[in-house]
Design a protein around this motif. Sequence first.
Motif, PDB file in Angstrom:
ATOM      1  N   CYS A  16      25.021  31.273  35.046  1.00 39.82           N
ATOM      2  CA  CYS A  16      26.372  31.400  35.595  1.00 39.82           C
ATOM      3  C   CYS A  16      26.808  32.856  35.625  1.00 39.82           C
ATOM      4  O   CYS A  16      27.693  33.266  34.874  1.00 39.82           O
ATOM      5  CB  CYS A  16      27.360  30.576  34.767  1.00 39.82           C
ATOM      6  N   PRO A  17      26.191  33.645  36.483  1.00 41.10           N
ATOM      7  CA  PRO A  17      26.604  35.049  36.545  1.00 41.10           C
ATOM      8  C   PRO A  17      28.022  35.156  37.096  1.00 41.10           C
ATOM      9  O   PRO A  17      28.533  34.212  37.702  1.00 41.10           O
ATOM     10  CB  PRO A  17      25.594  35.666  37.516  1.00 41.10           C
ATOM     11  N   ALA A  18      28.620  36.286  36.866  1.00 38.24           N
ATOM     12  CA  ALA A  18      29.971  36.521  37.388  1.00 38.24           C
ATOM     13  C   ALA A  18      29.955  36.331  38.898  1.00 38.24           C
ATOM     14  O   ALA A  18      29.107  36.873  39.597  1.00 38.24           O
ATOM     15  CB  ALA A  18      30.440  37.915  37.030  1.00 38.24           C
ATOM     16  N   ALA A  19      30.879  35.537  39.386  1.00 34.64           N
ATOM     17  CA  ALA A  19      30.974  35.299  40.824  1.00 34.64           C
ATOM     18  C   ALA A  19      31.523  36.546  41.498  1.00 34.64           C
ATOM     19  O   ALA A  19      32.410  37.205  40.958  1.00 34.64           O
ATOM     20  CB  ALA A  19      31.891  34.106  41.098  1.00 34.64           C
ATOM     21  N   PRO A  20      31.005  36.853  42.662  1.00 31.42           N
ATOM     22  CA  PRO A  20      31.558  38.012  43.355  1.00 31.42           C
ATOM     23  C   PRO A  20      32.991  37.722  43.808  1.00 31.42           C
ATOM     24  O   PRO A  20      33.314  36.600  44.196  1.00 31.42           O
ATOM     25  CB  PRO A  20      30.629  38.188  44.561  1.00 31.42           C
ATOM     26  N   MET A  21      33.819  38.718  43.695  1.00 29.20           N
ATOM     27  CA  MET A  21      35.194  38.584  44.169  1.00 29.20           C
ATOM     28  C   MET A  21      35.181  38.582  45.698  1.00 29.20           C
ATOM     29  O   MET A  21      34.329  39.203  46.315  1.00 29.20           O
ATOM     30  CB  MET A  21      36.053  39.736  43.663  1.00 29.20           C
ATOM     31  N   PRO A  22      36.128  37.880  46.298  1.00 31.58           N
ATOM     32  CA  PRO A  22      36.184  37.845  47.756  1.00 31.58           C
ATOM     33  C   PRO A  22      36.514  39.218  48.335  1.00 31.58           C
ATOM     34  O   PRO A  22      37.123  40.063  47.665  1.00 31.58           O
ATOM     35  CB  PRO A  22      37.300  36.846  48.042  1.00 31.58           C
ATOM     36  N   SER A  23      36.118  39.417  49.560  1.00 29.18           N
ATOM     37  CA  SER A  23      36.433  40.654  50.270  1.00 29.18           C
ATOM     38  C   SER A  23      37.948  40.845  50.302  1.00 29.18           C
ATOM     39  O   SER A  23      38.691  39.904  50.577  1.00 29.18           O
ATOM     40  CB  SER A  23      35.884  40.565  51.697  1.00 29.18           C
ATOM     41  N   GLY A  24      38.403  42.017  49.991  1.00 29.40           N
ATOM     42  CA  GLY A  24      39.833  42.305  49.999  1.00 29.40           C
ATOM     43  C   GLY A  24      40.506  42.136  48.649  1.00 29.40           C
ATOM     44  O   GLY A  24      41.667  42.506  48.481  1.00 29.40           O
ATOM     45  N   ALA A  25      39.795  41.590  47.659  1.00 27.78           N
ATOM     46  CA  ALA A  25      40.410  41.300  46.363  1.00 27.78           C
ATOM     47  C   ALA A  25      40.716  42.559  45.555  1.00 27.78           C
ATOM     48  O   ALA A  25      41.437  42.488  44.566  1.00 27.78           O
ATOM     49  CB  ALA A  25      39.534  40.355  45.548  1.00 27.78           C
TER      50      ALA A  25
END
Length: 173
Positions: A16-25
């Motif tokens: 469960c790696p850190a999920a990438p933040m959405p573009s623009g976050a």
Amino acid sequence: MLWLALLVAAWPAAACPAAPMPSGATAVVPARGPDQALFTAAVLAEVNRLRCAEGRRALDPGPGLIRVAAIHSDWQAAARKLSHVSAVRGQRTLGPRLDAAGMAHRFGAENIAYLEPCGLSYADLARQVVAMWHGSPGHRRNMADARATMAGAGIARTRDGRCGYYMTLDLAG
């Protein structure tokens, strides 16, 4: 054998790696008119990482849930009150809010929070609020509940000159 036990113990974190933040976050949350879908995506990136570590499936964003969470956060900001019970017609409690979201549901839960940071990005605010909820047994239980399949988050800034945000996470399944 010890190495196998250590590998098994470390498996959930590795899986469960850190999920990438959405573009623009990385954008700073504006004082007026925050992007509710972007805030939801940032919150769900954090919540879904925690759900994965607990063996739960990822939550999908629910557009109707985003709308009612935003309305509830806005009401809290206007009322200057952190509460699960609102004065919004037809959305006084969570059940009617889920109905207003157009959700056929058998499960619902809600987390609310107030934080006073100023000038934070959507990503930073999402990380802070999810960490705060994760540290509370009841809020953590809501986020990890296997019956939840969708969620929506809302955010509203205070209107009284203070720099703070009211946030709502509505979950349904």
